[in-house]
Design a protein around this motif. Structure first.
Motif, PDB file in Angstrom:
ATOM      1  N   THR A 169     -41.539 126.064  22.521  1.00  0.00           N
ATOM      2  CA  THR A 169     -41.202 124.644  22.404  1.00  0.00           C
ATOM      3  C   THR A 169     -41.110 124.258  20.926  1.00  0.00           C
ATOM      4  OG1 THR A 169     -43.501 123.883  22.323  1.00  0.00           O
ATOM      5  CG2 THR A 169     -42.491 124.109  24.515  1.00  0.00           C
ATOM      6  N   PHE A 170     -40.421 123.170  20.670  1.00  0.00           N
ATOM      7  CA  PHE A 170     -40.349 122.641  19.309  1.00  0.00           C
ATOM      8  C   PHE A 170     -41.739 122.267  18.819  1.00  0.00           C
ATOM      9  CE2 PHE A 170     -40.106 119.152  16.321  1.00  0.00           C
ATOM     10  CZ  PHE A 170     -39.272 119.696  15.356  1.00  0.00           C
ATOM     11  N   LYS A 171     -42.527 121.682  19.693  1.00  0.00           N
ATOM     12  CA  LYS A 171     -43.903 121.292  19.337  1.00  0.00           C
ATOM     13  C   LYS A 171     -44.695 122.508  18.865  1.00  0.00           C
ATOM     14  CE  LYS A 171     -48.023 119.131  21.371  1.00  0.00           C
ATOM     15  NZ  LYS A 171     -48.995 120.214  21.452  1.00  0.00           N
ATOM     16  N   GLY A 172     -44.622 123.591  19.614  1.00  0.00           N
ATOM     17  CA  GLY A 172     -45.348 124.801  19.238  1.00  0.00           C
ATOM     18  C   GLY A 172     -44.857 125.384  17.925  1.00  0.00           C
ATOM     19  N   LEU A 173     -43.549 125.422  17.752  1.00  0.00           N
ATOM     20  CA  LEU A 173     -42.979 125.951  16.519  1.00  0.00           C
ATOM     21  C   LEU A 173     -43.387 125.105  15.318  1.00  0.00           C
ATOM     22  CD1 LEU A 173     -41.167 128.113  15.306  1.00  0.00           C
ATOM     23  CD2 LEU A 173     -39.215 126.624  15.777  1.00  0.00           C
ATOM     24  N   SER A 174     -43.369 123.786  15.476  1.00  0.00           N
ATOM     25  CA  SER A 174     -43.758 122.923  14.359  1.00  0.00           C
ATOM     26  C   SER A 174     -45.251 123.056  14.053  1.00  0.00           C
ATOM     27  CB  SER A 174     -43.383 121.467  14.631  1.00  0.00           C
ATOM     28  OG  SER A 174     -44.086 120.945  15.717  1.00  0.00           O
ATOM     29  N   GLU A 175     -46.083 123.306  15.064  1.00  0.00           N
ATOM     30  CA  GLU A 175     -47.514 123.528  14.830  1.00  0.00           C
ATOM     31  C   GLU A 175     -47.738 124.819  14.040  1.00  0.00           C
ATOM     32  OE1 GLU A 175     -49.400 123.433  18.665  1.00  0.00           O
ATOM     33  OE2 GLU A 175     -49.176 121.265  18.845  1.00  0.00           O
ATOM     34  N   ILE A 176     -46.998 125.859  14.384  1.00  0.00           N
ATOM     35  CA  ILE A 176     -47.114 127.127  13.654  1.00  0.00           C
ATOM     36  C   ILE A 176     -46.658 126.933  12.212  1.00  0.00           C
ATOM     37  CG2 ILE A 176     -46.199 129.479  13.442  1.00  0.00           C
ATOM     38  CD1 ILE A 176     -46.130 129.517  16.556  1.00  0.00           C
ATOM     39  N   HIS A 177     -45.523 126.285  12.021  1.00  0.00           N
ATOM     40  CA  HIS A 177     -44.998 126.036  10.679  1.00  0.00           C
ATOM     41  C   HIS A 177     -46.008 125.246   9.844  1.00  0.00           C
ATOM     42  CE1 HIS A 177     -42.420 124.095   7.612  1.00  0.00           C
ATOM     43  NE2 HIS A 177     -41.774 125.254   7.658  1.00  0.00           N
ATOM     44  N   ALA A 178     -46.564 124.203  10.430  1.00  0.00           N
ATOM     45  CA  ALA A 178     -47.549 123.392   9.710  1.00  0.00           C
ATOM     46  C   ALA A 178     -48.771 124.229   9.337  1.00  0.00           C
ATOM     47  CB  ALA A 178     -47.957 122.188  10.558  1.00  0.00           C
ATOM     48  N   TYR A 179     -49.254 125.035  10.262  1.00  0.00           N
ATOM     49  CA  TYR A 179     -50.451 125.837  10.007  1.00  0.00           C
ATOM     50  C   TYR A 179     -50.199 126.864   8.908  1.00  0.00           C
ATOM     51  CZ  TYR A 179     -54.750 128.404  10.786  1.00  0.00           C
ATOM     52  OH  TYR A 179     -55.966 128.995  10.600  1.00  0.00           O
ATOM     53  N   LEU A 180     -49.071 127.563   8.976  1.00  0.00           N
ATOM     54  CA  LEU A 180     -48.798 128.630   8.015  1.00  0.00           C
ATOM     55  C   LEU A 180     -48.581 128.113   6.599  1.00  0.00           C
ATOM     56  CD1 LEU A 180     -46.383 130.982   9.986  1.00  0.00           C
ATOM     57  CD2 LEU A 180     -48.862 131.202   9.674  1.00  0.00           C
ATOM     58  N   PHE A 181     -47.942 126.960   6.470  1.00  0.00           N
ATOM     59  CA  PHE A 181     -47.507 126.517   5.149  1.00  0.00           C
ATOM     60  C   PHE A 181     -48.188 125.258   4.627  1.00  0.00           C
ATOM     61  CE2 PHE A 181     -43.995 128.989   6.962  1.00  0.00           C
ATOM     62  CZ  PHE A 181     -43.859 129.953   5.976  1.00  0.00           C
ATOM     63  N   GLU A 182     -49.204 124.733   5.336  1.00  0.00           N
ATOM     64  CA  GLU A 182     -49.811 123.466   4.938  1.00  0.00           C
ATOM     65  C   GLU A 182     -50.500 123.512   3.585  1.00  0.00           C
ATOM     66  OE1 GLU A 182     -52.573 122.238   7.911  1.00  0.00           O
ATOM     67  OE2 GLU A 182     -53.874 123.958   7.623  1.00  0.00           O
ATOM     68  N   GLU A 183     -50.938 124.662   3.132  1.00  0.00           N
ATOM     69  CA  GLU A 183     -51.580 124.768   1.816  1.00  0.00           C
ATOM     70  C   GLU A 183     -50.557 124.795   0.688  1.00  0.00           C
ATOM     71  OE1 GLU A 183     -54.363 127.982   1.480  1.00  0.00           O
ATOM     72  OE2 GLU A 183     -55.279 127.542   3.412  1.00  0.00           O
ATOM     73  N   ILE A 184     -49.283 124.951   1.045  1.00  0.00           N
ATOM     74  CA  ILE A 184     -48.249 125.137   0.033  1.00  0.00           C
ATOM     75  C   ILE A 184     -47.344 123.908  -0.094  1.00  0.00           C
ATOM     76  CG2 ILE A 184     -46.345 126.601  -0.733  1.00  0.00           C
ATOM     77  CD1 ILE A 184     -47.609 128.749   1.243  1.00  0.00           C
ATOM     78  N   TYR A 185     -46.872 123.403   1.041  1.00  0.00           N
ATOM     79  CA  TYR A 185     -45.869 122.339   1.019  1.00  0.00           C
ATOM     80  C   TYR A 185     -46.372 121.071   1.710  1.00  0.00           C
ATOM     81  CZ  TYR A 185     -42.898 126.277  -0.184  1.00  0.00           C
ATOM     82  OH  TYR A 185     -42.368 127.384  -0.798  1.00  0.00           O
ATOM     83  N   PRO A 186     -45.973 119.901   1.203  1.00  0.00           N
ATOM     84  CA  PRO A 186     -46.415 118.638   1.800  1.00  0.00           C
ATOM     85  C   PRO A 186     -45.614 118.225   3.036  1.00  0.00           C
ATOM     86  CG  PRO A 186     -45.082 118.193  -0.125  1.00  0.00           C
ATOM     87  CD  PRO A 186     -45.244 119.694  -0.034  1.00  0.00           C
ATOM     88  N   PHE A 187     -44.556 118.935   3.361  1.00  0.00           N
ATOM     89  CA  PHE A 187     -43.633 118.515   4.423  1.00  0.00           C
ATOM     90  C   PHE A 187     -43.661 119.417   5.642  1.00  0.00           C
ATOM     91  CE2 PHE A 187     -41.528 120.866   1.015  1.00  0.00           C
ATOM     92  CZ  PHE A 187     -41.127 122.007   1.697  1.00  0.00           C
ATOM     93  N   THR A 188     -44.684 120.216   5.787  1.00  0.00           N
ATOM     94  CA  THR A 188     -44.701 121.196   6.876  1.00  0.00           C
ATOM     95  C   THR A 188     -44.828 120.549   8.253  1.00  0.00           C
ATOM     96  OG1 THR A 188     -47.083 121.468   6.678  1.00  0.00           O
ATOM     97  CG2 THR A 188     -45.699 122.980   5.423  1.00  0.00           C
ATOM     98  N   GLY A 189     -44.171 121.174   9.226  1.00  0.00           N
ATOM     99  CA  GLY A 189     -44.281 120.744  10.614  1.00  0.00           C
ATOM    100  C   GLY A 189     -43.476 119.520  10.968  1.00  0.00           C
ATOM    101  N   LYS A 190     -42.643 119.030  10.056  1.00  0.00           N
ATOM    102  CA  LYS A 190     -41.852 117.824  10.309  1.00  0.00           C
ATOM    103  C   LYS A 190     -40.367 118.162  10.319  1.00  0.00           C
ATOM    104  CE  LYS A 190     -45.264 114.832   8.239  1.00  0.00           C
ATOM    105  NZ  LYS A 190     -46.053 115.405   7.173  1.00  0.00           N
ATOM    106  N   VAL A 191     -39.580 117.300  10.908  1.00  0.00           N
ATOM    107  CA  VAL A 191     -38.141 117.497  10.954  1.00  0.00           C
ATOM    108  C   VAL A 191     -37.560 117.223   9.572  1.00  0.00           C
ATOM    109  CG1 VAL A 191     -35.967 116.686  11.957  1.00  0.00           C
ATOM    110  CG2 VAL A 191     -37.999 116.896  13.382  1.00  0.00           C
ATOM    111  N   ARG A 192     -36.761 118.164   9.082  1.00  0.00           N
ATOM    112  CA  ARG A 192     -36.130 118.014   7.775  1.00  0.00           C
ATOM    113  C   ARG A 192     -34.935 117.085   7.886  1.00  0.00           C
ATOM    114  NH1 ARG A 192     -32.233 121.479   6.209  1.00  0.00           N
ATOM    115  NH2 ARG A 192     -33.128 123.189   7.362  1.00  0.00           N
TER     116      ARG A 192
END
Length: 85
Positions: free
Chosen positions: A42-65
């Protein structure tokens, strides 16, 4: 150069730090079993993974670009799970 929480201004250094931190976070996600709480396919699951992996690096993780971004010569898909202001 993407805006980043590490205030890194050198692209090669940012690439190395992104790889180091995201691999560390991926291992933690798996080792702690948190990956099993994420909705598969699901999009929800993918965005959760993206946020978790990159939250220490980027301020925009897990959101729609809302704008196009590139990394080196690679152009990301027009719809992504990150927002770059």
């Amino acid at each position: 150069m993407l805006e980043n929480k590490q205030n890194i201004t050198n692209q090669l250094e940012l690439n190395r730090e992104e790889e180091r931190l995201s691999k560390k976070r991926a291992k933690t996600l798996y080792d702690l079993g948190q990956i099993h709480q994420i909705e598969v396919g699901t999009f929800k699951g993918l965005s959760e993974i993206h946020a978790y992996l990159f939250e220490e690096i980027y301020p925009f993780t897990g959101k729609v670009r809302e704008v196009n971004i590139t990394k080196g010569s690679f152009r990301f898909a027009l719809l992504c799970i990150c927002r770059y202001p």
